[in-house]
Design an enzyme around this catalytic site. Structure first.
Site, PDB file in Angstrom:
ATOM      1  CB  CYS A  80      -4.541  14.481  13.244  1.00 30.07           C
ATOM      2  SG  CYS A  80      -5.076  13.098  12.225  1.00 30.07           S
ATOM      3  CG  HIS A 125       0.576  12.525  11.159  1.00 37.90           C
ATOM      4  ND1 HIS A 125       0.279  13.254  12.278  1.00 37.90           N
ATOM      5  CD2 HIS A 125      -0.606  12.283  10.554  1.00 37.90           C
ATOM      6  CE1 HIS A 125      -1.036  13.441  12.345  1.00 37.90           C
ATOM      7  NE2 HIS A 125      -1.591  12.868  11.301  1.00 37.90           N
ATOM      8  CD  GLU A 126      -1.083  11.555   6.731  1.00 38.76           C
ATOM      9  OE1 GLU A 126      -2.003  10.714   6.767  1.00 38.76           O
ATOM     10  OE2 GLU A 126      -1.228  12.727   7.136  1.00 38.76           O
ATOM     11  CG  HIS A 129      -3.587   8.207  10.073  1.00 37.09           C
ATOM     12  ND1 HIS A 129      -4.583   8.311  11.022  1.00 37.09           N
ATOM     13  CD2 HIS A 129      -3.125   9.464   9.891  1.00 37.09           C
ATOM     14  CE1 HIS A 129      -4.727   9.563  11.392  1.00 37.09           C
ATOM     15  NE2 HIS A 129      -3.833  10.289  10.724  1.00 37.09           N
TER      16      HIS A 129
END
Length: 146
Positions: A80, A125-126, A129
């Protein structure tokens, strides 16, 4: 500029409610930062803006929602931009369907799209966030020796 402060990165992002001009500036800043750091995706929170916007798979995702996930999960190695020197063995759903807003040819469009394999990993993954999760929360972290 990338943010490394975990207090900021762990904040839950708020829905996007800005103007088209503000979004264009945000996306430009995100895209520049992603390119400068050789990333394949980036969320607004990673540049210090806690809104539900990310770039991945050459697409803009505004206020995304997960519609469905496949029951099949697979292990992957992830890194990341906000966790330099860290690689994590994560488990991600093989397929994920998102509903999101985006801009195509200057017009707002609502889309529903299914991502699979590595594309599914990147969007999950995004998406993490946006909810204040880091890769370190998704598996065993391995730190590079300095």
């Amino acid at each position: 500029m990338l943010i490394f402060d975990k207090k900021i990165l762990r904040k839950k992002s708020l829905p996007w409610k800005g103007t088209d001009e503000e979004l264009e500036k945000l996306v430009d800043d995100m895209g520049e930062t992603m390119e400068e750091n050789k990333g394949i995706g980036i969320s607004a929170i990673q540049i210090g803006v806690p809104v539900r916007v990310f770039l991945a798979e050459y697409k803009l995702f505004v206020n995304p929602q997960i519609v469905s996930r496949s029951p099949y999960v697979k292990k992957h190695w992830e890194s990341c931009l906000s966790c330099p020197g860290v690689t994590v063995r994560t488990k991600r759903h093989h397929k994920v369907t998102l509903r999101y807003d985006t801009v195509e040819e200057g017009k707002w469009v609502n889309k529903e799209e299914t991502f699979k394999d590595w594309s599914a990993v990147v969007v999950q993954h995004e998406f993490d966030h946006l909810n204040g999760f880091l890769i370190e929360d998704r598996g065993k972290a391995y730190h590079a020796n300095n």
